[in-house]
Design an enzyme around this catalytic site. Structure first.
Site, PDB file in Angstrom:
ATOM      1  N   SER A 108       5.847  -1.756   1.581  1.00 55.11           N
ATOM      2  CA  SER A 108       5.081  -2.758   2.346  1.00 55.11           C
ATOM      3  C   SER A 108       5.662  -2.909   3.738  1.00 55.11           C
ATOM      4  O   SER A 108       6.882  -2.972   3.902  1.00 55.11           O
ATOM      5  CB  SER A 108       5.108  -4.124   1.639  1.00 55.11           C
ATOM      6  OG  SER A 108       4.415  -5.075   2.432  1.00 55.11           O
ATOM      7  N   ALA A 143       0.813  -1.218   0.000  1.00 53.00           N
ATOM      8  CA  ALA A 143       0.000   0.000   0.000  1.00 53.00           C
ATOM      9  C   ALA A 143       0.848   1.270   0.000  1.00 53.00           C
ATOM     10  O   ALA A 143       0.415   2.306  -0.495  1.00 53.00           O
ATOM     11  CB  ALA A 143      -0.929  -0.018   1.212  1.00 53.00           C
ATOM     12  N   CYS A 145     -21.824 -18.209  -5.987  1.00 55.18           N
ATOM     13  CA  CYS A 145     -21.493 -18.971  -7.209  1.00 55.18           C
ATOM     14  C   CYS A 145     -20.186 -18.512  -7.843  1.00 55.18           C
ATOM     15  O   CYS A 145     -19.784 -19.053  -8.868  1.00 55.18           O
ATOM     16  CB  CYS A 145     -22.648 -18.888  -8.204  1.00 55.18           C
ATOM     17  SG  CYS A 145     -22.815 -17.259  -8.976  1.00 55.18           S
ATOM     18  N   HIS A 191      -3.847 -10.014  -3.599  1.00 61.90           N
ATOM     19  CA  HIS A 191      -5.004  -9.718  -2.741  1.00 61.90           C
ATOM     20  C   HIS A 191      -6.234  -9.293  -3.546  1.00 61.90           C
ATOM     21  O   HIS A 191      -7.125  -8.636  -3.024  1.00 61.90           O
ATOM     22  CB  HIS A 191      -4.651  -8.618  -1.722  1.00 61.90           C
ATOM     23  CG  HIS A 191      -3.727  -9.095  -0.642  1.00 61.90           C
ATOM     24  ND1 HIS A 191      -3.132  -8.269   0.268  1.00 61.90           N
ATOM     25  CD2 HIS A 191      -3.309 -10.340  -0.319  1.00 61.90           C
ATOM     26  CE1 HIS A 191      -2.368  -8.976   1.094  1.00 61.90           C
ATOM     27  NE2 HIS A 191      -2.461 -10.234   0.748  1.00 61.90           N
ATOM     28  N   CYS A 196     -26.037 -10.986  -6.953  1.00 68.25           N
ATOM     29  CA  CYS A 196     -25.586 -11.599  -8.208  1.00 68.25           C
ATOM     30  C   CYS A 196     -26.779 -11.810  -9.148  1.00 68.25           C
ATOM     31  O   CYS A 196     -27.821 -12.307  -8.726  1.00 68.25           O
ATOM     32  CB  CYS A 196     -24.950 -12.943  -7.840  1.00 68.25           C
ATOM     33  SG  CYS A 196     -24.515 -13.979  -9.233  1.00 68.25           S
ATOM     34  N   THR A 252       0.543   5.591  -1.607  1.00 65.35           N
ATOM     35  CA  THR A 252       0.171   6.741  -0.756  1.00 65.35           C
ATOM     36  C   THR A 252       0.426   8.057  -1.489  1.00 65.35           C
ATOM     37  O   THR A 252      -0.326   9.016  -1.308  1.00 65.35           O
ATOM     38  CB  THR A 252       0.933   6.744   0.585  1.00 65.35           C
ATOM     39  OG1 THR A 252       2.340   6.705   0.319  1.00 65.35           O
ATOM     40  CG2 THR A 252       0.563   5.551   1.454  1.00 65.35           C
TER      41      THR A 252
HETATM   42  P1  NAD Z   1       0.869  -1.496   5.130  1.00 70.24           P
HETATM   43  O1  NAD Z   1      -0.044  -0.330   5.359  1.00 70.24           O
HETATM   44  O2  NAD Z   1       0.916  -2.539   6.161  1.00 70.24           O
HETATM   45  O3  NAD Z   1       2.363  -0.958   4.956  1.00 70.24           O
HETATM   46  C1  NAD Z   1       2.653   0.119   4.117  1.00 70.24           C
HETATM   47  C2  NAD Z   1       4.130   0.463   4.321  1.00 70.24           C
HETATM   48  O4  NAD Z   1       4.471   1.426   3.344  1.00 70.24           O
HETATM   49  C3  NAD Z   1       4.426   1.077   5.696  1.00 70.24           C
HETATM   50  O5  NAD Z   1       5.524   0.406   6.261  1.00 70.24           O
HETATM   51  C4  NAD Z   1       4.750   2.542   5.386  1.00 70.24           C
HETATM   52  O6  NAD Z   1       5.760   3.051   6.199  1.00 70.24           O
HETATM   53  C5  NAD Z   1       5.232   2.454   3.964  1.00 70.24           C
HETATM   54  N1  NAD Z   1       4.991   3.661   3.171  1.00 70.24           N
HETATM   55  C6  NAD Z   1       3.935   4.506   3.208  1.00 70.24           C
HETATM   56  N2  NAD Z   1       4.059   5.461   2.272  1.00 70.24           N
HETATM   57  C7  NAD Z   1       5.230   5.193   1.620  1.00 70.24           C
HETATM   58  C8  NAD Z   1       5.907   5.822   0.541  1.00 70.24           C
HETATM   59  N3  NAD Z   1       5.409   6.892  -0.078  1.00 70.24           N
HETATM   60  N4  NAD Z   1       7.082   5.277   0.126  1.00 70.24           N
HETATM   61  C9  NAD Z   1       7.611   4.196   0.735  1.00 70.24           C
HETATM   62  N5  NAD Z   1       7.009   3.563   1.775  1.00 70.24           N
HETATM   63  C10 NAD Z   1       5.822   4.056   2.199  1.00 70.24           C
HETATM   64  O7  NAD Z   1       0.511  -2.067   3.686  1.00 70.24           O
HETATM   65  P2  NAD Z   1       0.883  -3.479   3.065  1.00 70.24           P
HETATM   66  O8  NAD Z   1       2.197  -3.956   3.521  1.00 70.24           O
HETATM   67  O9  NAD Z   1       0.563  -3.423   1.619  1.00 70.24           O
HETATM   68  O10 NAD Z   1      -0.192  -4.352   3.796  1.00 70.24           O
HETATM   69  C11 NAD Z   1      -0.849  -5.210   3.118  1.00 70.24           C
HETATM   70  C12 NAD Z   1      -2.342  -4.863   2.989  1.00 70.24           C
HETATM   71  O11 NAD Z   1      -2.690  -3.522   2.617  1.00 70.24           O
HETATM   72  C13 NAD Z   1      -2.873  -5.642   1.892  1.00 70.24           C
HETATM   73  O12 NAD Z   1      -3.938  -6.411   2.381  1.00 70.24           O
HETATM   74  C14 NAD Z   1      -3.360  -4.672   0.823  1.00 70.24           C
HETATM   75  O13 NAD Z   1      -4.336  -5.293   0.064  1.00 70.24           O
HETATM   76  C15 NAD Z   1      -3.772  -3.582   1.646  1.00 70.24           C
HETATM   77  N6  NAD Z   1      -4.019  -2.239   1.105  1.00 70.24           N
HETATM   78  C16 NAD Z   1      -3.967  -1.920  -0.238  1.00 70.24           C
HETATM   79  C17 NAD Z   1      -4.185  -0.597  -0.669  1.00 70.24           C
HETATM   80  C18 NAD Z   1      -4.152  -0.238  -2.145  1.00 70.24           C
HETATM   81  O14 NAD Z   1      -4.570  -1.026  -2.999  1.00 70.24           O
HETATM   82  N7  NAD Z   1      -3.628   0.949  -2.493  1.00 70.24           N
HETATM   83  C19 NAD Z   1      -4.426   0.408   0.279  1.00 70.24           C
HETATM   84  C20 NAD Z   1      -4.456   0.048   1.636  1.00 70.24           C
HETATM   85  C21 NAD Z   1      -4.223  -1.273   2.030  1.00 70.24           C
END
Ligand code: NAD
Length: 266
Positions: free
Chosen positions: A198, A30, A136, A125, A157, A34
């Site tokens: 991540s 995620a 279904c 995911h 559905c 951001t």
């Molecule tokens: P997480 O929120 O656990 O970790 C995100 C990490 O990214 C953190 O450690 C944070 O410090 C770091 N971070 C934030 N902004 C950053 C940047 N600009 N550059 C570098 N690092 C940055 O997210 P994760 O590890 O992906 O956790 C997994 C879960 O989050 C999954 O289930 C996923 O599906 C879900 N998720 C997805 C989205 C999306 O699709 N954009 C959004 C929120 C959560």
């Protein structure tokens, strides 16, 4: 968004790893999105600081309190409508085009890697482009679910009248087995795994850096905060992925295509 850049020597080491690899793979979370305006889950401004994941992102919540569940997803879909790939998504797509990276494994459901032009994206995911019937397993466009919510009804559905949910993996659900197997296989075969944005706290994805390392790959981690895999990594770049990208890509381009002694396979 900008932030302090890592030590230039670290960026050079990272660029050399990327330039030297023959089979690079990226694993994103995620944090890479951001800077496109999509909050992550676990950092200081993350979604789980304001919301209880058990109330909005579990299969139990989907069945017991669908109004709360769908409201959470409506808000995420509204944010996604305006989200565009940021320099970090574009950089990974570019590194793929020039042959430095092959597969991009993502935990994100936002589709921004594909919007940036990336190919071979493994969405472990699920995704927010589609909705799926929990009875279904018919898959439809997410618009079908949104249209029913807009009309004030709980989405069902067309085929069996079962409940429709966004085609994402909720807590209490299994990952799509094909996608996870493809991710594991990519990690077994790669010589460099680049982790971007991540926290590496969600299983089973958090095991993938270990799989890659056990098969001899180097790890490069680009993340704003420490992760449990940092100790195993060859290089850790701490900071905002989008801000790090120009310096890193520029230096990858300056490196000869073949390897450097001491940096990955030659
Ligand atoms: P997480 O929120 O656990 O970790 C995100 C990490 O990214 C953190 O450690 C944070 O410090 C770091 N971070 C934030 N902004 C950053 C940047 N600009 N550059 C570098 N690092 C940055 O997210 P994760 O590890 O992906 O956790 C997994 C879960 O989050 C999954 O289930 C996923 O599906 C879900 N998720 C997805 C989205 C999306 O699709 N954009 C959004 C929120 C959560």
């Amino acid at each position: 968004m900008t932030g302090p850049l890592p030590d230039p020597a670290q960026i050079v080491s990272a660029a050399r790893l990327v330039a030297a690899c023959r089979h690079g793979v990226a694993l994103t979370g995620a944090g890479i999105s951001t800077e496109s305006g999509l909050p992550d889950f676990r950092s200081r401004d993350g979604l789980w600081q304001k919301l209880d994941p058990m109330r909005v992102a579990t299969l139990t919540a989907f069945h017991r309190t669908p109004e709360v569940f769908y409201e959470f997803y409506r808000e995420r879909l509204a944010l996604l409508r305006h989200a565009r790939p940021n320099p970090a998504h574009l950089a990974l797509a570019y590194l793929q085009r020039i042959g430095r990276l092959r597969t991009i494994i993502t935990q994100n459901v936002d589709g921004l890697h594909q919007a940036a032009g990336a190919a071979d994206v493994v969405e472990v995911h699920g995704n927010l482009r589609e909705a799926v019937c929990v009875s279904c397993r018919t898959v439809v466009s997410i618009r079908v679910l949104e249209d029913q919510l807009d009309a004030g009804t709980l989405p069902t559905c067309w085929r069996c009248n079962g409940k429709l949910k966004p085609n994402v993996v909720l807590f209490e659900e299994m990952l799509p087995p094909d996608a996870y197997q493809a991710a594991e296989e990519a990690c077994r075969r790669c010589d460099l795994l680049v982790v971007v944005g991540s926290s590496l706290q969600v299983t089973p994805v958090s095991f993938l850096p270990g799989v890659a390392a056990a098969h001899g790959a180097a790890l490069l981690i680009v993340n704003a905060e420490p992760t449990p895999a940092d100790a195993e990594a060859r290089v850790v770049l701490r900071g905002q992925a989008g801000s790090i990208r120009p310096a890193l890509v520029e230096r990858v381009e300056a490196c000869p295509a073949k390897g450097f002694p001491g940096f990955g396979p030659n």
